[in-house]
Structures are given as C-alpha cells and as structure tokens.
Design an enzyme around this catalytic site. Structure first.
Site, PDB file in Angstrom:
ATOM      1  N   CYS A   1     -57.329   1.326  -9.860  1.00 52.08           N
ATOM      2  CA  CYS A   1     -58.723   0.987  -9.578  1.00 52.08           C
ATOM      3  C   CYS A   1     -59.121  -0.263 -10.349  1.00 52.08           C
ATOM      4  O   CYS A   1     -58.585  -0.547 -11.429  1.00 52.08           O
ATOM      5  CB  CYS A   1     -59.639   2.152  -9.957  1.00 52.08           C
TER       6      CYS A   1
ATOM      7  N   CYS B   1     -64.983   3.490 -14.488  1.00 54.23           N
ATOM      8  CA  CYS B   1     -66.060   4.475 -14.636  1.00 54.23           C
ATOM      9  C   CYS B   1     -65.694   5.481 -15.715  1.00 54.23           C
ATOM     10  O   CYS B   1     -64.617   6.079 -15.692  1.00 54.23           O
ATOM     11  CB  CYS B   1     -66.311   5.183 -13.311  1.00 54.23           C
TER      12      CYS B   1
ATOM     13  N   CYS C   1     -64.609   9.117 -14.631  1.00 48.08           N
ATOM     14  CA  CYS C   1     -63.621   9.250 -13.553  1.00 48.08           C
ATOM     15  C   CYS C   1     -62.675  10.419 -13.810  1.00 48.08           C
ATOM     16  O   CYS C   1     -62.124  10.562 -14.903  1.00 48.08           O
ATOM     17  CB  CYS C   1     -62.821   7.959 -13.408  1.00 48.08           C
TER      18      CYS C   1
END
Length: 363
Positions: A85, A89, A92
């Site tokens: 990714c 975040c 996550c």
C-alpha cells in the site's frame, strides 16, 4: 516331565489337523462372502452403531463446517490479492507483511474455482489494489470476473489515490461498485490517521472519483473507520452531498499480529474507541439513509477473507490464521478452516442489492 506330555500330544494333534482345517476354511470363505452379499441389506454395515435413519458420522463431518450448520458457500468473497500500500493508516488490519502477488492466470484459476463453488460477489482489496501494475492487474481481474465468469457483482475497495480516468474508460463497464476509504472530511485528520499522500488532497480526490463513477456508470460507495481521531466529527452534509449507494461505517478493529501485538506493523491501540462512543457517532448520523454500521461484534467472523496466496483467513481467535490455499486443496476443503459464520454474514445484511444492473441508479 509328566506335565509336558499333554502339551506334546496336543501339539501333534494340531499338526495333524492343520492342513485339513485350512482346506475346509478356504472352501467356506467364498460361501460366506456370497451369503453376505446376497442376504445382507445394502449399506447395513454402515448402520452398525447408529440409530435408524442417522447419517454416517464421518460423511456428515466431511460436509459440515465446524459450526455444524452444513457445507459453507462462498457467496461473497473479499480477495486481498496484495498487501502492499502507498498509505500508512495507523489502524490498518491487513498490513504489508509480504510483497507476493499471484500470477494473473493463477488468480483467475482460483476465482473460477470460487465461482464453481457458488460465489456471487467478489470484492478486490489490499493493501491498495491499484498499486499492482498501475491498476492493470486489477482491471484484468475485474474484466475476467464479469465477462468470463459472469458474476452478478464485482467491487473494489481502494484509497483512491492511484485511480486515473483512463482506468474507467477501459474497465469501468465491468465494475459494479467502487468503494473509497475516507475517514474524515478534515484533511488534517486524514494526514494524522495516515491517509495523506504527498500533494493529493484526499477529500478533493474523493469528489473527483465520485464524478467519474457517475460518468462511467459505476455505483459509488464510501467506507469509513471510526476511531479516536474522527469519532466526534459530523459528516452528515458531506455524505449527503456525495450521495453514495452505501456508506459503510466500521468500528476500529484490533487484529493480533497485524495492528497490535508481536509481529505487528501497526500499533492501533491509540485509535480504539468503545461501543458507546461508536454508538454516539451512529446516533449523530442516523438521518443519513445510506448508513450501514458495523461494530466489531457484527464484523466478527462474518467476512470471507482470502489472502494473497488464496488462503482463507480465520479471525476467530483475534488474529489471522490461514487455511491451505484453495489452489492446492480446493474451495470446499479450505473453507472449512475459514472460521466463517454464514448466519452472522446474513444477519449483518451481507447479502444486498449488489449489482449495478439491479440498483436502478439515477446516473
């Protein structure tokens, strides 16, 4: 010495009769087998030790999952074909622990196996699914599932930062739903959470993607994870303006080994909120008609998750324990280890109108 005499006599007698007895038994065996086949009811040997009308225990255990509700059907599958990714975040729960991605042909083979086992909906996720080959890998999977497999619903969950209009031009016709993750309409909060990406404004990009979905006839959806940094936010007007077909609102979830504990790549404890706080957020937004809330209890065991190796991930113990790959043992065998609760899936509304042909949207 006199004690040994009877034993010696017995030994001689057995030796004398051994051959005739052996010949007699050899001639009786075929007769006994014929009598058994002729007069024993078919399947009677399987019924020994069972009550009348009861199925063989072994066969029943092979066909049922661990909950005893019968064989599982992979109606809706979430395929996380990559863990990579471009965002970070903090909460996550499917992190970049590997960089593995199956060859396209192998992924397609697995998807066909799932379709043959009853799959109706496939959702592609990650990681960030548009990261692999600039979205071409994902696009070919989407096309294959809609055009070759004829699945009623094909959807994607993405952070949206890598999607370009040319992708919609080439693949938009094959996609039913595009879900974009957006946790806040305050860009500073997005950056704090980890959804910041260089010069791209996440909220502005969200509006652009909404327009493209309308232009290319793709149903638009928003996913939001409610956590410590956005739980007090009022998103009502923003969601109404964007008008998604669904606004999926999740409570921040802890998964051992992913975003907490040993081996985790994230430390999500600081993002966690309680049930009451989550409910207060829902109460604040109850007038939003497209709101679909999912607390941790609803999420638990109600998703069929397939990882980058096409292994089902069992989250029943608060971590992700993988099955064997469906490519190696087949869907029916692998799904037994998925921990999937089909009743919970149906109870949370996991099956809904998910084909854009049936949504009857006003584009």
């Amino acid at each position: 010495m006199w004690v040994l005499v009877p034993q010696a006599v017995a030994g001689k007698l057995l030796g004398a009769f051994r051959k005739p007895l052996s010949l007699l038994w050899g001639s009786l065996v075929p007769l006994l087998l014929w009598l058994r086949a002729a007069f024993w009811p078919a399947g009677a040997h399987r019924a020994q030790g069972q009550r009348a009308g009861e199925e063989p225990r072994g066969a029943r255990e092979e066909e049922e999952d661990s909950s005893g509700h019968g064989p599982l059907t992979p109606t809706s599958v979430n395929y996380h074909f990559t863990r990579q990714c471009n965002y970070k975040c903090g909460f996550c729960f499917h992190t970049a622990k590997t960089s593995f991605v199956l060859p396209l042909e192998e992924a397609q083979r697995g998807l066909r196996m799932l379709k043959d086992s009853g799959m109706e909906k496939i959702n592609f996720s990650g990681g960030e699914p548009f990261l692999q080959d600039r979205g071409e890998y994902l696009g070919e999977l989407v096309r294959f599932c809609k055009e070759d497999l004829g699945l009623p619903s094909v959807s994607i969950v993405s952070n949206g930062s890598l999607i370009r209009e040319r992708w919609f031009v080439k693949y938009g016709q094959y996609l039913d739903i595009l879900a974009i993750s957006c946790d806040s309409f305050n860009e500073d909060v997005n950056v704090l959470i980890g959804r910041g990406h260089g010069k791209i404004n996440h909220v502005e990009n969200l509006h652009k993607l909404r327009r493209w979905c309308r232009d290319y006839r793709v149903a638009f959806k928003i996913n939001s994870v409610i956590n410590r940094f956005n739980v007090d936010e009022d998103m009502r007007e923003h969601i109404k303006e964007l008008n998604p077909v669904r606004w999926k609102v999740f409570q921040c979830l802890i998964i051992e080994g992913e975003n907490a504990g040993e081996g985790a790549l994230r430390e999500a404890e600081r993002f966690v909120i309680g049930k009451e706080e989550f409910q207060q957020f829902l109460d604040r937004h109850k007038e939003v008609s497209c709101l679909v809330p999912e607390c941790n209890d609803k999420m638990k065991d109600s998703y069929l998750i397939l990882d980058e190796y096409m292994r089902f991930l069992n989250c029943r113990k608060g971590r992700k324990d993988p099955s064997k790959s469906i490519l190696d043992v087949g869907v029916e065998e692998a799904i037994k280890c998925s921990g999937f609760d089909e009743a919970a899936f149906l109870k949370r509304g996991g099956k809904y109108v998910w084909s854009k042909a049936d949504l009857k949207l006003d584009w």
